[in-house]
Design an enzyme around this catalytic site. Structure first.
Site, mmCIF file in Angstrom:
data_model
loop_
_atom_site.group_PDB
_atom_site.id
_atom_site.type_symbol
_atom_site.label_atom_id
_atom_site.label_comp_id
_atom_site.label_asym_id
_atom_site.label_seq_id
_atom_site.Cartn_x
_atom_site.Cartn_y
_atom_site.Cartn_z
ATOM 1 N N ASP A 225 47.420 35.093 39.500
ATOM 2 C CA ASP A 225 47.295 35.115 38.029
ATOM 3 C C ASP A 225 46.830 33.790 37.450
ATOM 4 O O ASP A 225 46.931 33.581 36.238
ATOM 5 C CB ASP A 225 48.654 35.495 37.409
ATOM 6 C CG ASP A 225 48.823 37.003 37.305
ATOM 7 O OD1 ASP A 225 47.801 37.717 37.332
ATOM 8 O OD2 ASP A 225 49.969 37.460 37.175
ATOM 9 N N LYS A 228 45.015 33.337 34.205
ATOM 10 C CA LYS A 228 45.650 33.542 32.885
ATOM 11 C C LYS A 228 45.652 32.250 32.093
ATOM 12 O O LYS A 228 45.882 32.262 30.879
ATOM 13 C CB LYS A 228 47.079 34.081 33.062
ATOM 14 C CG LYS A 228 47.096 35.557 33.401
ATOM 15 C CD LYS A 228 48.513 36.098 33.408
ATOM 16 C CE LYS A 228 48.516 37.602 33.693
ATOM 17 N NZ LYS A 228 49.873 38.106 33.880
ATOM 18 N N HIS A 253 41.135 37.740 33.474
ATOM 19 C CA HIS A 253 41.846 36.676 34.200
ATOM 20 C C HIS A 253 41.552 36.697 35.706
ATOM 21 O O HIS A 253 41.609 35.678 36.361
ATOM 22 C CB HIS A 253 43.356 36.724 33.930
ATOM 23 C CG HIS A 253 44.102 37.758 34.706
ATOM 24 N ND1 HIS A 253 44.168 39.074 34.329
ATOM 25 C CD2 HIS A 253 44.836 37.672 35.851
ATOM 26 C CE1 HIS A 253 44.908 39.751 35.207
ATOM 27 N NE2 HIS A 253 45.330 38.910 36.138
ATOM 28 N N ASP A 306 53.194 43.628 44.019
ATOM 29 C CA ASP A 306 53.149 43.433 42.565
ATOM 30 C C ASP A 306 53.889 44.552 41.840
ATOM 31 O O ASP A 306 54.669 44.312 40.921
ATOM 32 C CB ASP A 306 51.679 43.380 42.115
ATOM 33 C CG ASP A 306 51.545 42.906 40.676
ATOM 34 O OD1 ASP A 306 52.296 41.982 40.292
ATOM 35 O OD2 ASP A 306 50.708 43.457 39.941
HETATM 36 FE FE LIG Z 1 50.752 39.136 38.251
HETATM 37 FE FE LIG Z 2 47.104 39.765 37.394
#
Ligand SMILES: [Fe+2]
Ligand SMILES: [Fe+2]
Length: 380
Positions: A225, A228, A253, A306
């Site tokens: 991530d 982000k 992202h 995830d």
């Molecule tokens: Fe994530």
């Molecule tokens: Fe993600």
């Protein structure tokens, strides 16, 4: 030793530098072997059996052992074995009864340097002793040279290993810095990245990934991530549902993260996981709509990890569900969102493992170094 050096050695070696050990039970044979050598200035000793021979060999070095094939004790071949392992600088010559019945090939294979037929002709005996000593000298020089080279190679490999370890540590420090930068932007990500990384690690191990693959997966999962950082606060921290445009920006992202790290040499493979971490096994994911094996294995593993984490952690808009519920959802999505092989690996591991990882990450986050697990000493 080069051929020139050997020839030099052959010319230069005085009889006084070649000491012999004659091992024969019968005094007459002992004399046949020892007398011609002593007459030409070769120093030496004689004995009647292998036990005495070993005692003498322990006391001082001999360049050559001349052993009667019928010697009592452990026998001529037994003595040869002892000489080879304990006194490797000593050449071994055998005195045999009849040339016709002596298996020369087998004796050479066993390590005999040469042989003489009893009673040996004095000149033949001297020539063969000299040659045996010289050949043994050359072989030993080569062996010593080879072991010196092996030692140098071993030392170099060790240095290289240390340098590599140092680089890897530096790389992982860089990862920590990147991860920390994201945590500052998005509080929710901190524990999430650590948990999914640990879940991925367990799944990858269960799938028998190599240690290089494990490193790639761990780094990719940890940084999944990272993009982000490029998503505006108003979207990243919005407490309500995102609009379509906002979702488009949020979904970017994966590409932002990919572009951020792909040029860093040790993050090339992890970058592919970052780019593909929102793909689905059935091809309905983003950004490229990859399906099946087109998705890097690390990203397919990540998808299961995830979902497991997303469902079992508290979020501002939804309470965590028990691991058993997440498990059922993962089974349901096998072949759709998830690679069935990853689901199989997931089901092979006990539920308590995931719970203990979640608790461990929580306690580590409260500890002095929340990134302890990414350090090489964590066993990656
Ligand atoms: Fe994530
Ligand atoms: Fe993600």
């Amino acid at each position: 030793m080069t051929n020139d050096q050997l020839q030099q050695f052959t010319r230069d070696t005085e009889p006084s530098e070649i000491s012999f050990l004659a091992v024969c039970q019968e005094p007459e044979v002992r004399n046949q072997v020892a007398a011609p050598l002593i007459a030409r200035g070769f120093p030496g000793e004689s004995c009647a059996d292998t036990a005495q021979a070993l005692t003498l060999l322990e006391q001082k070095p001999f360049q050559v052992a001349l052993c009667d094939v019928n010697v009592p004790g452990i026998g001529a071949f037994g003595l040869l074995e002892q000489v080879q392992s304990r006194f490797p600088d000593t050449a071994f010559v055998m005195a045999v009864d009849f040339e016709e019945t002596f298996d020369v090939a087998a004796a050479v294979r066993a390590g005999v340097a040469d042989y003489v037929v009893k009673p040996p002709h004095p000149e033949t005996l001297v020539a063969r002793v000299r040659r045996a000593v010289e050949v043994r000298y050359r072989e030993r020089a080569l062996e010593k040279h080879r072991s010196r080279l092996e030692e140098i190679v071993r030392q170099r490999a060790e240095q290289l290993g240390r340098a590599r370890e140092h680089i890897e540590r530096t790389c992982d420090e860089t990862l920590r810095a990147l991860g920390y930068a994201l945590d500052l932007r998005d509080n929710e990500t901190a524990g999430h990245s650590q948990r999914v990384t640990r879940y991925c690690l367990e799944l990858a191990k269960a799938m028998h990934c190599s240690s290089d693959e494990l490193k790639t997966i761990v780094r990719g999962a940890y940084l999944h991530d990272i993009g982000k950082i490029g998503v505006p606060d108003a979207i990243l921290r919005k407490p309500a549902e995102l609009t379509e445009i906002e979702r488009g920006i949020m979904e970017a992202h994966v590409r932002i993260g990919y572009e951020m790290i792909r040029r860093i040499s040790f993050l090339g493979a992890p970058a592919e996981i970052v780019l593909a971490h929102q793909e689905r096994f059935d091809g309905a994911g983003y950004p490229r709509g990859l399906a099946g094996d087109e998705i890097p294995l690390g990203a397919r593993i990540f998808a299961v990890a995830d979902t497991l984490d997303a469902m079992t952690r508290n979020r501002p808009y939804r309470r965590a569900v028990p691991f058993s519920v997440a498990r059922a959802e993962i089974i349901r999505e096998s072949g759709r969102q998830f690679d069935p092989k990853v689901v199989e690996a997931f089901l092979s591991l006990p539920q308590e493992l995931w719970e203990s990882i979640r608790d461990e990450v929580k306690s580590q986050q409260e500890g002095p170094d929340p990134y302890w697990w990414i350090h090489p000493s964590a066993g990656l």
